[in-house]
Design a protein around this motif. Structure first.
Motif, PDB file in Angstrom:
ATOM      1  N   GLN A 138      35.705  33.072  41.316  1.00  0.00           N
ATOM      2  CA  GLN A 138      34.473  33.838  41.110  1.00  0.00           C
ATOM      3  C   GLN A 138      34.071  34.572  42.386  1.00  0.00           C
ATOM      4  O   GLN A 138      33.631  35.718  42.350  1.00  0.00           O
TER       5      GLN A 138
ATOM      6  N   LYS B  50      28.156  47.089  33.183  1.00  0.00           N
ATOM      7  CA  LYS B  50      27.926  45.643  33.338  1.00  0.00           C
ATOM      8  C   LYS B  50      29.158  44.818  33.007  1.00  0.00           C
ATOM      9  O   LYS B  50      29.108  43.848  32.266  1.00  0.00           O
TER      10      LYS B  50
ATOM     11  N   ASP C  99      31.470  42.389  34.392  1.00  0.00           N
ATOM     12  CA  ASP C  99      31.627  41.433  35.490  1.00  0.00           C
ATOM     13  C   ASP C  99      33.111  41.334  35.855  1.00  0.00           C
ATOM     14  O   ASP C  99      33.964  41.332  34.978  1.00  0.00           O
TER      15      ASP C  99
ATOM     16  N   ILE D  59      34.842  38.958  36.571  1.00  0.00           N
ATOM     17  CA  ILE D  59      35.451  37.812  35.897  1.00  0.00           C
ATOM     18  C   ILE D  59      36.117  38.216  34.583  1.00  0.00           C
ATOM     19  O   ILE D  59      37.100  37.632  34.159  1.00  0.00           O
ATOM     20  N   LEU D  60      35.571  39.249  33.951  1.00  0.00           N
ATOM     21  CA  LEU D  60      36.099  39.651  32.650  1.00  0.00           C
ATOM     22  C   LEU D  60      37.489  40.269  32.722  1.00  0.00           C
ATOM     23  O   LEU D  60      38.225  40.256  31.759  1.00  0.00           O
TER      24      LEU D  60
ATOM     25  N   THR E 252      40.247  37.644  36.207  1.00  0.00           N
ATOM     26  CA  THR E 252      40.580  36.215  36.195  1.00  0.00           C
ATOM     27  C   THR E 252      42.087  35.997  36.010  1.00  0.00           C
ATOM     28  O   THR E 252      42.730  35.323  36.816  1.00  0.00           O
TER      29      THR E 252
ATOM     30  N   GLN F 175      31.486  50.357  27.335  1.00  0.00           N
ATOM     31  CA  GLN F 175      31.946  49.060  27.834  1.00  0.00           C
ATOM     32  C   GLN F 175      33.248  48.657  27.148  1.00  0.00           C
ATOM     33  O   GLN F 175      34.200  48.213  27.786  1.00  0.00           O
TER      34      GLN F 175
ATOM     35  N   MET G  84      36.936  48.078  28.853  1.00  0.00           N
ATOM     36  CA  MET G  84      37.640  46.791  28.777  1.00  0.00           C
ATOM     37  C   MET G  84      39.029  46.970  28.162  1.00  0.00           C
ATOM     38  O   MET G  84      39.995  46.361  28.593  1.00  0.00           O
TER      39      MET G  84
ATOM     40  N   VAL H 144      43.825  32.591  29.749  1.00  0.00           N
ATOM     41  CA  VAL H 144      43.179  32.373  31.042  1.00  0.00           C
ATOM     42  C   VAL H 144      42.058  33.403  31.121  1.00  0.00           C
ATOM     43  O   VAL H 144      42.309  34.595  31.040  1.00  0.00           O
ATOM     44  N   GLY H 145      40.833  32.920  31.209  1.00  0.00           N
ATOM     45  CA  GLY H 145      39.713  33.863  31.171  1.00  0.00           C
ATOM     46  C   GLY H 145      39.338  34.154  29.726  1.00  0.00           C
ATOM     47  O   GLY H 145      39.082  33.256  28.957  1.00  0.00           O
TER      48      GLY H 145
ATOM     49  N   PHE I 181      38.015  40.658  24.752  1.00  0.00           N
ATOM     50  CA  PHE I 181      37.331  40.976  23.509  1.00  0.00           C
ATOM     51  C   PHE I 181      37.887  42.209  22.817  1.00  0.00           C
ATOM     52  O   PHE I 181      38.473  43.086  23.422  1.00  0.00           O
TER      53      PHE I 181
ATOM     54  N   LEU J  44      32.896  30.033  33.635  1.00  0.00           N
ATOM     55  CA  LEU J  44      33.016  31.488  33.695  1.00  0.00           C
ATOM     56  C   LEU J  44      32.422  32.130  32.447  1.00  0.00           C
ATOM     57  O   LEU J  44      32.187  33.329  32.410  1.00  0.00           O
TER      58      LEU J  44
ATOM     59  N   MET K 283      28.560  34.137  29.866  1.00  0.00           N
ATOM     60  CA  MET K 283      28.269  35.465  29.307  1.00  0.00           C
ATOM     61  C   MET K 283      28.906  35.645  27.925  1.00  0.00           C
ATOM     62  O   MET K 283      28.509  36.512  27.180  1.00  0.00           O
ATOM     63  N   TYR K 284      29.848  34.805  27.605  1.00  0.00           N
ATOM     64  CA  TYR K 284      30.559  35.005  26.353  1.00  0.00           C
ATOM     65  C   TYR K 284      29.650  34.829  25.128  1.00  0.00           C
ATOM     66  O   TYR K 284      29.724  35.584  24.175  1.00  0.00           O
TER      67      TYR K 284
END
Lengths: 291, 213
Positions: free
Chosen positions: A153, A178, A180, A182-183, A186, A241, A245, B61-62, B65, B89, B92-93
């Motif tokens: 993190q 927005k 993160d 982490i999305l 990771t 978003q 992604m 891992v992680g 979506f 982690l 937020m999910y």
């Protein structure tokens, strides 16, 4: 070959030359051996002769064994070494991961260690792969696989700060959406890109990673982000978003291509890019919570 | 192999259509989250539904979506990692989720009990009227599993699926989507949900409508 045979001499006197060699790509026939030298796992093994065999004979904590077993068939399922259930590849993977849970019982097993160990096993026998994994978990990516995952993190935040310097456009876009770190980072970081990049690029990145450390992972991440979201032209087709992604999940093959990617990563190194300086300065004043 | 019980997307006018090829921005209107223990088949379920095929997947891992167009709405479906380690982690999910699909493996009673012990607590940040579906995956359609008896039969939102054969996978997702739509409508009527950061709010609007005499 001479490099490997007279390793200490080369490391002491001609480290630059070794780095260059790793940037150019280690010849496949020497790769496994070179990784062991570069990571220091060879020395570690020699200092701990018989330790792996000892751990290998122990039964292991059933809690971890169960988790590891459920992951064995889910690593590179299309690679000939790991394709068959209970085959040699999966057996060795089990031995290496189990040994690690006994070696560091307080850490146990993290799912992201399995792809790392699998890549190592494609290049070296189980005992060597085990010590190489130990080096990665302890020296290269310390804290990444710990229970609370604080290190990943933190590195996500560092990556994001670096992006601000490297590509303000991409930074602004991700902030606005927005998303993160982490999305998207990771899996990149925890698996050292082994599941992200095409195979030839994975090997080249790992060559440099073993030689130069975690900064290579940061640089690769930044190259990918910059070339995916780094210009208003690129952002036109991923305004939302979800589109962003999606773009980060299915990266363009062009930017992941071995020659292009390595070239970009090297260039930043030579220009004394922000990654080197910035991560270093950060590491000086942040005391990571896992230490 | 016949996809037993699986309604093809075409059965609903706007449902099965693939996303528009236009560069138009697709904004998720509602959120569905897949939760459950490791190796119960969350990624495979999603993959079967979205890509129409079964494939050996790697451990998650992680998270990731996907977006599914459902009538006039875009529903985001979130895949998560099953291991407890990754929960930190994943706060937020579940935030603002309209539905949570709690998944277990019909061959593992443990994976069912884990849902209550571990995963239910993660859904606190979901929408207040969040829908819960309980799904037993890896079902072999013809035989009744031991675990099935543990799930209350009268509960309508219980499913048994097989990502491998496709058995009832469409039925699961489409039933959930149907039920999610009213929540989306309500969320929209109530204005931006809590998931939207307050920085989005433009003060300019306030000054405009400020004087309401």
């Amino acid at each position: 070959m001479d490099m490997l045979n007279n390793w200490d001499k080369w490391m002491a006197k001609k480290h630059k030359k070794i780095r260059l060699r790793c940037q150019k790509g280690i010849p496949p026939s020497l790769r496994g051996r070179a990784w062991q030298y570069l990571s220091g796992s060879k020395v570690k093994l020699e200092q701990n002769m018989g330790k792996f065999d000892e751990l290998d004979l122990l039964p292991g904590d059933p809690k971890w064994l169960d988790v590891i077993e459920r992951d064995l068939h889910r690593q590179f399922p299309f690679h000939e070494m790991f394709v068959s259930r209970g085959g040699h590849g999966q057996q060795d993977l089990f031995r290496v991961l189990k040994a690690y849970t006994l070696y560091r019982p307080e850490e146990g097993y993290c799912q992201a260690q399995a792809p790392i160990a699998a890549v190592l096993l494609m290049h070296m026998p189980a005992e060597q792969a085990f010590w190489c994994l130990v080096q990665i978990c302890e020296k290269y990516l310390p804290g990444y696989y710990s229970e609370k995952l604080e290190a990943i993190q933190l590195d996500g935040q560092i990556l994001f700060s670096l992006l601000h310097k490297v590509s303000p456009v991409a930074y602004k876009h991700l902030s606005k959406q927005k998303i993160d770190p982490i999305l998207y980072m990771t899996e990149w970081f925890m698996c050292a890109f082994s599941r992200t990049l095409p195979w030839s690029s994975v090997l080249r990145v790992w060559d440099m990673f073993f030689c130069e450390g975690v900064k290579i992972i940061f640089r690769v991440g930044l190259v990918l982000l910059k070339h995916t979201l780094g210009s208003s032209d690129k952002l036109k087709s991923c305004q939302g978003q979800y589109e962003t992604m999606e773009r980060l999940r299915a990266l363009s093959p062009k930017i992941m291509q071995e020659t292009f990617l390595v070239q970009e990563v090297r260039c930043w190194g030579e220009c004394g890019g922000p990654v080197t300086k910035f991560t270093y300065s950060l590491s000086l004043f942040i005391i990571p919570p896992w230490q | 192999m016949i996809r037993a019980g699986g309604r093809e997307g075409g059965s609903r006018p706007a449902a099965g259509r693939a996303g528009p090829s236009r560069a138009a921005m697709k904004k998720p209107d509602g959120k569905v989250v897949l939760l459950g223990d490791m190796n119960v088949g969350k990624t495979s379920l999603l993959h079967r539904y979205m890509e129409r095929r079964f494939q050996e997947t790697v451990s998650t891992v992680g998270g990731a979506f996907y977006l599914k167009q459902w009538g006039p709405y875009n529903i985001s479906i979130w895949d998560t990692a099953g291991r407890e380690q990754f929960h930190g982690l994943g706060s937020m999910y579940c935030r603002g989720a309209a539905a949570v699909i709690l998944t277990y493996d019909v061959n593992s009673l443990q994976s069912l009990t884990e849902l209550e012990e571990r995963f239910l607590a993660l859904t606190d940040s979901a929408s207040a009227d969040c829908i819960f579906a309980i799904v037993g995956n890896k079902s072999v359609a013809s035989c009744s599993s031991k675990v099935r008896k543990q799930v209350r039969a009268e509960d309508k939102m219980c499913f048994e699926t097989s990502a491998k054969t496709g058995y009832k996978v469409d039925y699961l997702f489409e039933t959930v989507f149907e039920m999610v739509v009213p929540i989306i409508v309500r969320q929209k009527a109530e204005g931006p949900p809590q998931t939207v950061d307050i920085t989005d709010y433009k003060p300019a609007k306030r000054t405009k409508s400020g004087c309401c005499a």
